[in-house]
Design an enzyme around this catalytic site. Structure first.
Site, PDB file in Angstrom:
ATOM      1  N   GLU A 279      -2.831  25.161   5.785  1.00 34.75           N
ATOM      2  CA  GLU A 279      -4.141  25.340   6.435  1.00 34.75           C
ATOM      3  C   GLU A 279      -4.077  24.815   7.868  1.00 34.75           C
ATOM      4  OE1 GLU A 279      -6.368  27.219   5.241  1.00 34.75           O
ATOM      5  OE2 GLU A 279      -5.408  27.367   3.289  1.00 34.75           O
ATOM      6  N   TRP A 282      -2.691  27.406   9.842  1.00 37.63           N
ATOM      7  CA  TRP A 282      -3.585  28.509  10.229  1.00 37.63           C
ATOM      8  C   TRP A 282      -4.247  28.177  11.562  1.00 37.63           C
ATOM      9  CZ3 TRP A 282      -4.193  33.426   9.186  1.00 37.63           C
ATOM     10  CH2 TRP A 282      -3.752  33.934   7.970  1.00 37.63           C
ATOM     11  N   TRP A 310     -20.938  50.480  14.286  1.00 35.35           N
ATOM     12  CA  TRP A 310     -21.737  49.303  13.904  1.00 35.35           C
ATOM     13  C   TRP A 310     -23.203  49.681  13.784  1.00 35.35           C
ATOM     14  CZ3 TRP A 310     -18.682  45.792  12.134  1.00 35.35           C
ATOM     15  CH2 TRP A 310     -17.437  45.550  12.728  1.00 35.35           C
ATOM     16  N   ASN A 345     -15.314  26.749   3.781  1.00 34.95           N
ATOM     17  CA  ASN A 345     -14.475  27.886   4.185  1.00 34.95           C
ATOM     18  C   ASN A 345     -14.669  29.126   3.310  1.00 34.95           C
ATOM     19  OD1 ASN A 345     -12.197  29.146   5.655  1.00 34.95           O
ATOM     20  ND2 ASN A 345     -11.266  29.075   3.628  1.00 34.95           N
ATOM     21  N   TRP A 363     -18.749  42.039  14.300  1.00 37.57           N
ATOM     22  CA  TRP A 363     -18.256  40.682  14.051  1.00 37.57           C
ATOM     23  C   TRP A 363     -18.498  39.758  15.242  1.00 37.57           C
ATOM     24  CZ3 TRP A 363     -14.520  38.755  17.343  1.00 37.57           C
ATOM     25  CH2 TRP A 363     -13.761  39.677  18.076  1.00 37.57           C
ATOM     26  N   TRP A 386     -12.921  35.429  12.389  1.00 34.10           N
ATOM     27  CA  TRP A 386     -13.853  36.567  12.354  1.00 34.10           C
ATOM     28  C   TRP A 386     -13.087  37.883  12.368  1.00 34.10           C
ATOM     29  CZ3 TRP A 386     -18.783  37.322  11.070  1.00 34.10           C
ATOM     30  CH2 TRP A 386     -19.600  36.196  10.933  1.00 34.10           C
TER      31      TRP A 386
HETATM   32  C1  LIG Z   1     -15.654  33.406   9.760  1.00 37.97           C
HETATM   33  C2  LIG Z   1     -14.935  32.083   9.907  1.00 37.97           C
HETATM   34  C3  LIG Z   1     -15.119  31.301  11.045  1.00 37.97           C
HETATM   35  C4  LIG Z   1     -14.441  30.082  11.194  1.00 37.97           C
HETATM   36  N1  LIG Z   1     -14.654  29.343  12.322  1.00 37.97           N
HETATM   37  C5  LIG Z   1     -13.988  28.175  12.489  1.00 37.97           C
HETATM   38  C6  LIG Z   1     -14.192  27.374  13.648  1.00 37.97           C
HETATM   39  O1  LIG Z   1     -14.952  27.708  14.561  1.00 37.97           O
HETATM   40  N2  LIG Z   1     -13.530  26.192  13.737  1.00 37.97           N
HETATM   41  C7  LIG Z   1     -12.660  25.771  12.757  1.00 37.97           C
HETATM   42  O2  LIG Z   1     -12.073  24.694  12.892  1.00 37.97           O
HETATM   43  N3  LIG Z   1     -12.410  26.530  11.677  1.00 37.97           N
HETATM   44  C8  LIG Z   1     -13.057  27.701  11.498  1.00 37.97           C
HETATM   45  N4  LIG Z   1     -12.841  28.451  10.370  1.00 37.97           N
HETATM   46  C9  LIG Z   1     -11.762  28.047   9.447  1.00 37.97           C
HETATM   47  C10 LIG Z   1     -12.166  27.138   8.268  1.00 37.97           C
HETATM   48  O3  LIG Z   1     -13.286  27.640   7.625  1.00 37.97           O
HETATM   49  C11 LIG Z   1     -12.443  25.692   8.680  1.00 37.97           C
HETATM   50  O4  LIG Z   1     -11.393  25.204   9.480  1.00 37.97           O
HETATM   51  C12 LIG Z   1     -12.548  24.799   7.439  1.00 37.97           C
HETATM   52  O5  LIG Z   1     -13.613  25.228   6.633  1.00 37.97           O
HETATM   53  C13 LIG Z   1     -12.778  23.371   7.868  1.00 37.97           C
HETATM   54  O6  LIG Z   1     -13.005  22.551   6.747  1.00 37.97           O
HETATM   55  P1  LIG Z   1     -11.999  21.376   6.424  1.00 37.97           P
HETATM   56  O7  LIG Z   1     -11.698  20.585   7.637  1.00 37.97           O
HETATM   57  O8  LIG Z   1     -12.574  20.636   5.262  1.00 37.97           O
HETATM   58  O9  LIG Z   1     -10.727  22.203   5.996  1.00 37.97           O
HETATM   59  P2  LIG Z   1      -9.442  21.806   5.126  1.00 37.97           P
HETATM   60  O10 LIG Z   1      -9.374  22.732   3.970  1.00 37.97           O
HETATM   61  O11 LIG Z   1      -9.406  20.367   4.838  1.00 37.97           O
HETATM   62  O12 LIG Z   1      -8.236  22.216   6.093  1.00 37.97           O
HETATM   63  C14 LIG Z   1      -7.629  21.273   6.991  1.00 37.97           C
HETATM   64  C15 LIG Z   1      -7.669  21.807   8.400  1.00 37.97           C
HETATM   65  O13 LIG Z   1      -6.929  23.017   8.491  1.00 37.97           O
HETATM   66  C16 LIG Z   1      -7.536  23.898   9.434  1.00 37.97           C
HETATM   67  N5  LIG Z   1      -7.956  25.125   8.759  1.00 37.97           N
HETATM   68  C17 LIG Z   1      -8.325  25.281   7.465  1.00 37.97           C
HETATM   69  N6  LIG Z   1      -8.587  26.586   7.207  1.00 37.97           N
HETATM   70  C18 LIG Z   1      -8.407  27.250   8.370  1.00 37.97           C
HETATM   71  C19 LIG Z   1      -8.528  28.623   8.758  1.00 37.97           C
HETATM   72  N7  LIG Z   1      -8.866  29.580   7.881  1.00 37.97           N
HETATM   73  N8  LIG Z   1      -8.274  28.954  10.039  1.00 37.97           N
HETATM   74  C20 LIG Z   1      -7.907  28.020  10.944  1.00 37.97           C
HETATM   75  N9  LIG Z   1      -7.762  26.697  10.634  1.00 37.97           N
HETATM   76  C21 LIG Z   1      -8.013  26.326   9.360  1.00 37.97           C
HETATM   77  C22 LIG Z   1      -8.764  23.177   9.979  1.00 37.97           C
HETATM   78  O14 LIG Z   1      -8.393  22.556  11.187  1.00 37.97           O
HETATM   79  C23 LIG Z   1      -9.061  22.158   8.889  1.00 37.97           C
HETATM   80  O15 LIG Z   1      -9.758  21.019   9.368  1.00 37.97           O
HETATM   81  C24 LIG Z   1     -13.528  29.669  10.188  1.00 37.97           C
HETATM   82  C25 LIG Z   1     -13.350  30.457   9.045  1.00 37.97           C
HETATM   83  C26 LIG Z   1     -14.054  31.646   8.893  1.00 37.97           C
HETATM   84  C27 LIG Z   1     -13.824  32.471   7.659  1.00 37.97           C
END
Ligand SMILES: Cc1cc2nc3c(=O)[nH]c(=O)nc-3n(C[C@H](O)[C@H](O)[C@H](O)COP(=O)(O)OP(=O)(O)OC[C@H]3O[C@@H](n4cnc5c(N)ncnc54)[C@H](O)[C@@H]3O)c2cc1C
Length: 481
Positions: A279, A282, A310, A345, A363, A386
């Protein structure tokens, strides 16, 4: 010691509001010179994009915390607003500094500003030195065998794994030599980052605590309590099983290098550890994409979608933003976003899919809404995610995989705990109907005190019909060149 060695240097804080693992701070301390710490509130017209309302709240509290940490070491954070070059040049003149140091940022607007500032400062005989620190690896470092950027996540992850462990994080300094405090600092309160009338962020502080200590506490709680089992549990929004570190990462209150380091040597199942690191990867991949494809936040990565039909119905868009679509899991997510500046997420994916595919709204409107309402709003992760959901992004989920909001709810929020928390008007509804109140018999609704269309909306679209409509629109563009 020569006079030059006594000249102060300016340490410019940006999205690195921390003392731990801060390479620019470390580089500044290593010179032995007196340091002037500064944070600049840059105008959105500078191209950095408007600061979202929710993140402005988070920025305020994160700056308060950084200021306190610097004060504990005998320093004081200078606050200034305006064009960063003008601010820096003003500080250089008033302090006699001849060097500016900062940690690099990787969004296209930030890169353009920093490149201009570096050039201008150097023309004026001022040294400008930048450091890595926002990512595990510089986005230019990982390349395919052919020397091109990655477009697909899995080989990117493999390359990241093969690149070896990221550099070990640097500890926060025990002592810092500061230059005498300047009397030019603006006050944080004058920046108006906090909402007042109304204070829509009042619930944020129940969930979020700013600063490095809070970030480290979140990390250690997560590692102790939730890393084991993360791979399975992370998809269930009612459970508090993800790290909740993204807001801290977004403003650099904790570094990814520190997080990675703290996951080393833990006695947890390898699957869970790898999944968590994936993650983090990502986030790296999102920055890799943004760095190499700067139009990611506003242009379809896959140009086939440029002709997509759209719908962009404003009333439906508003219903989505307010959590009033009639689909409980979507509404719960959108209300969590509004109440806490955050959304789980799994629910982000469901809510985004609903906007794009069920409502057929571009989007980019969703991306903009999230940017304004997420405290973890991040130019790379938000845009890449997105585009991923929309099916037009790099290595995206195919468009024709359309989330069914009822089945998603039933699978990931089986007992409806998440829905009940954020959609309290459904709290007394039987589990069987918690994700589809519109299918409940009148007697069940009565018993739960629900009047559809009054206390909770009827669905604004029929999912099955909306799905067919979206697939037709997709078929019309899928074979375009
Ligand atoms: C439509 C959409 C918009 C999003 N917008 C953002 C945003 O603006 N900022 C943001 O930080 N994340 C975004 N995310 C990714 C993800 O949802 C969040 O990073 C995550 O929910 C953060 O929660 P956590 O720190 O508990 O994640 P954890 O599950 O604990 O993951 C650890 C870290 O990994 C990174 N991470 C996890 N999943 C993703 C992912 N899919 N993409 C990129 N990095 C990820 C984050 O930095 C996160 O803090 C988005 C996802 C979607 C589907």
């Amino acid at each position: 010691m020569s006079d030059d060695a006594e000249k102060p240097l300016i340490l410019w804080f940006r999205k690195d509001l921390r003392l731990d693992d801060n390479h620019a701070l470390d580089g500044a301390c290593a010179t032995g010179r007196p340091i002037i710490p500064v944070f600049v509130r840059e105008p959105s017209s500078a191209g950095t994009g408007p600061l979202g309302g929710a993140q402005a709240w988070w920025l305020h509290h994160s700056v308060v915390s950084l200021s306190a940490s610097l004060e504990a070491l005998g320093g004081s954070l200078n606050l200034a607003s305006g064009d960063a070059l003008d601010v820096l040049v003003g500080l250089i003149k008033s302090s006699g500094a001849d060097t500016v140091m900062w940690n690099r940022r990787y969004d296209p607007a930030g890169i353009a500003i920093d490149t201009r500032i570096k050039r201008e400062l150097e023309l004026q005989g001022i040294k400008a030195k930048s450091f890595a620190g926002q990512l595990l690896h510089e986005p230019s470092r990982l390349k395919t065998g052919g020397g091109t950027p990655y477009r697909v996540y899995t080989p990117f992850w493999r390359a990241l794994e093969n690149a070896g462990e990221p550099p070990r994080p640097l500890d926060a300094p025990d002592a810092v030599r500061f230059a005498p405090v300047l009397d030019t600092s603006e006050t944080l309160g004058s920046w108006g980052l906090l909402p007042t009338k109304p204070d829509w962020a009042q619930d944020f502080s129940q969930v979020w605590h700013a600063g490095e200590d809070a970030a480290r506490e979140k990390l250690s709680d997560f590692l102790d309590q939730s890393l084991s089992g993360y791979k399975t549990n992370r998809d269930f929004p009612a459970k508090q099983t993800t790290s909740m570190l993204s807001p801290y990462l977004a403003l650099g209150v904790i570094s990814p290098g520190r997080i990675w380091e703290e996951t080393r040597g833990l006695d947890v199942p390898a699957d869970d550890l790898v999944h968590f690191r994936k993650e983090l990867a990502w986030r790296e991949f999102s920055y890799h994409l943004l760095y190499h494809f700067p139009k990611l936040p506003y242009e379809n990565w896959n140009g086939r979608f440029d002709g997509f039909g759209w719908n962009n119905d404003s009333a439906q868009f508003n219903a989505w933003t307010r959590g009033m679509t009639g689909y409980p899991i979507v509404d719960a997510g959108m209300r969590q976003l509004w109440q806490h500046g955050f959304m789980h997420n799994r629910v982000r994916m469901i809510a985004a899919s609903f906007l794009i595919k069920d409502l057929m709204i571009d989007w980019r409107r969703g991306e903009t809404w999230f940017r304004d309402t997420l405290i973890d709003a991040d130019p790379a992760s938000n845009a890449a995610s997105w585009q991923w959901v929309a099916g037009c992004g790099a290595d995206a989920s195919p468009f024709f995989r359309i989330f069914n909001p009822i089945l998603q709810g039933e699978k990931f929020d089986r007992d409806g705990d998440y829905v009940r928390e954020f959609v309290p008007e459904l709290a007394d509804l039987d589990n069987k109907y918690i994700h589809k109140p519109f299918a409940a018999p009148p007697s069940v609704l009565d018993k739960a005190g629900i009047e559809l269309g009054e206390t909770y909306p009827k669905p604004i679209v029929d999912h099955a019909a909306a799905r067919d409509r979206a697939l037709k629109a997709y078929n019309a563009v899928k074979d375009a060149a």
